[in-house]
Design an enzyme around this catalytic site. Structure first.
Site, PDB file in Angstrom:
ATOM      1  N   LYS A 199      52.779  44.617  29.994  1.00 30.85           N
ATOM      2  CA  LYS A 199      53.462  45.098  28.944  1.00 30.85           C
ATOM      3  C   LYS A 199      52.444  45.297  27.838  1.00 30.85           C
ATOM      4  O   LYS A 199      52.261  44.381  26.970  1.00 30.85           O
ATOM      5  CB  LYS A 199      54.107  43.616  28.355  1.00 30.85           C
ATOM      6  CG  LYS A 199      55.548  43.749  27.850  1.00 30.85           C
ATOM      7  CD  LYS A 199      56.128  42.456  27.267  1.00 30.85           C
ATOM      8  CE  LYS A 199      57.314  41.860  28.277  1.00 30.85           C
ATOM      9  NZ  LYS A 199      57.916  40.678  27.426  1.00 30.85           N
ATOM     10  N   PHE A 208      62.117  41.304  27.262  1.00 34.14           N
ATOM     11  CA  PHE A 208      61.690  39.701  27.740  1.00 34.14           C
ATOM     12  C   PHE A 208      62.391  39.694  29.208  1.00 34.14           C
ATOM     13  O   PHE A 208      63.754  39.823  29.336  1.00 34.14           O
ATOM     14  CB  PHE A 208      62.270  38.489  27.047  1.00 34.14           C
ATOM     15  CG  PHE A 208      61.373  37.200  27.435  1.00 34.14           C
ATOM     16  CD1 PHE A 208      60.033  36.928  27.256  1.00 34.14           C
ATOM     17  CD2 PHE A 208      62.417  36.565  28.563  1.00 34.14           C
ATOM     18  CE1 PHE A 208      59.948  35.539  27.896  1.00 34.14           C
ATOM     19  CE2 PHE A 208      61.638  35.338  28.963  1.00 34.14           C
ATOM     20  CZ  PHE A 208      60.680  34.956  28.691  1.00 34.14           C
ATOM     21  N   ASP A 258      50.773  40.128  29.053  1.00 31.04           N
ATOM     22  CA  ASP A 258      51.565  40.200  27.690  1.00 31.04           C
ATOM     23  C   ASP A 258      50.642  40.296  26.527  1.00 31.04           C
ATOM     24  O   ASP A 258      50.061  41.458  26.300  1.00 31.04           O
ATOM     25  CB  ASP A 258      52.463  39.149  27.745  1.00 31.04           C
ATOM     26  CG  ASP A 258      53.528  39.093  26.618  1.00 31.04           C
ATOM     27  OD1 ASP A 258      54.040  40.229  26.397  1.00 31.04           O
ATOM     28  OD2 ASP A 258      53.929  38.158  25.708  1.00 31.04           O
TER      29      ASP A 258
HETATM   30  P1  IMP Z   1      49.892  36.171  27.567  1.00 28.98           P
HETATM   31  O1  IMP Z   1      48.973  35.024  27.430  1.00 28.98           O
HETATM   32  O2  IMP Z   1      50.671  36.342  26.218  1.00 28.98           O
HETATM   33  O3  IMP Z   1      49.327  37.466  28.282  1.00 28.98           O
HETATM   34  O4  IMP Z   1      51.228  35.870  28.356  1.00 28.98           O
HETATM   35  C1  IMP Z   1      51.151  35.629  29.666  1.00 28.98           C
HETATM   36  C2  IMP Z   1      52.244  34.625  30.048  1.00 28.98           C
HETATM   37  O5  IMP Z   1      53.264  34.472  29.178  1.00 28.98           O
HETATM   38  C3  IMP Z   1      52.818  35.013  31.369  1.00 28.98           C
HETATM   39  O6  IMP Z   1      51.948  34.241  32.299  1.00 28.98           O
HETATM   40  C4  IMP Z   1      54.164  34.508  31.433  1.00 28.98           C
HETATM   41  O7  IMP Z   1      54.200  33.083  31.792  1.00 28.98           O
HETATM   42  C5  IMP Z   1      54.568  34.742  30.084  1.00 28.98           C
HETATM   43  N1  IMP Z   1      55.564  35.843  29.448  1.00 28.98           N
HETATM   44  C6  IMP Z   1      55.134  36.900  28.971  1.00 28.98           C
HETATM   45  N2  IMP Z   1      56.109  37.862  28.755  1.00 28.98           N
HETATM   46  C7  IMP Z   1      56.973  37.234  29.343  1.00 28.98           C
HETATM   47  C8  IMP Z   1      58.356  37.756  29.959  1.00 28.98           C
HETATM   48  O8  IMP Z   1      58.665  38.930  29.637  1.00 28.98           O
HETATM   49  N3  IMP Z   1      59.177  36.929  30.827  1.00 28.98           N
HETATM   50  C9  IMP Z   1      58.803  35.901  31.207  1.00 28.98           C
HETATM   51  N4  IMP Z   1      57.417  35.279  30.761  1.00 28.98           N
HETATM   52  C10 IMP Z   1      56.592  35.988  30.200  1.00 28.98           C
END
Ligand code: IMP
Ligand code: MG
Length: 185
Positions: A130, A151, A102
């Site tokens: 994403k 989400f 994300d």
């Molecule tokens: P990042 O550190 O922002 O890349 O986020 C990674 C973590 O955020 C993932 O391992 C998920 O646990 C959570 N996450 C991000 N987007 C979503 C989503 O659309 N649904 C559920 N969990 C998400």
């Protein structure tokens, strides 16, 4: 379909077909090497278990747990709960596996942590990508599907700890966010 789901993005069948294709790419990338699949808990345990069962070459498995203090759909500061043992990191070729890339903060922090602790190489493999939400410059080496800025839950992905066990990936009904956030307040 679960009553809280608005629409399904990826069916169980589409997911397994997508994983089959990525498993073939990963197999060719690591053929003949000593390597370890490191699954980031909790979200990637379901993806990692379907992925490794489609990889016919020898591999090791290890786990790392991290969580962000963010509530609901916003990610907050990352906290690493546990890492593999030193001998499972030092001198190892690691494929770091997560449910979704994300903002990139989780993967970026864990990749650097593993390299700092002596991993020879760390590549990344994500179930969902994403790219519209990225804050750090990081592209996955392998990914199954790209998603828009929406989400999603299911197949390991949660909202407030729920829905990880759905066998497909779907978007929640808008009213569900408010209901669950109200219950937790
Ligand atoms: P990042 O550190 O922002 O890349 O986020 C990674 C973590 O955020 C993932 O391992 C998920 O646990 C959570 N996450 C991000 N987007 C979503 C989503 O659309 N649904 C559920 N969990 C998400
Ligand atoms: Mg999560």
């Amino acid at each position: 379909m679960h009553q809280d789901i608005d629409h399904v993005l990826f069916s169980e069948e589409a997911i397994l077909d997508g994983i089959e294709a990525v498993a073939a790419e990963v197999t060719e990338a690591y053929r003949g090497q000593e390597w370890t699949v490191v699954s980031i808990l909790k979200g990637s345990c379901i993806f990692a278990s379907d992925l490794v069962r489609r990889i016919p070459i020898p591999l090791q498995m290890a786990f790392v747990a991290a969580h962000s203090y963010g509530k609901g759909t916003q990610s907050g500061e990352l906290h690493v709960d546990f890492l593999p043992n030193g001998d499972e990191i030092e001198g190892c070729n690691i494929l770091l596996v997560d449910d979704i890339l994300d903002t990139g903060r989780t993967m970026h922090a864990l990749k650097n942590e593993l390299l700092d602790r002596g991993a020879t190489q760390v590549k990344t493999c994500v179930f969902l990508d994403k790219p519209s939400r990225r804050e750090l410059h990081l592209e996955p080496d392998f990914r199954v599907f790209e998603v828009q800025n929406e989400f999603v839950v299911g197949y390991g992905l949660d909202f407030a700890g729920r829905y990880r066990n759905l066998p497909y990936v779907g978007a929640l009904k808008p009213a569900v966010f408010e209901r669950i956030e109200g219950e937790e307040a």
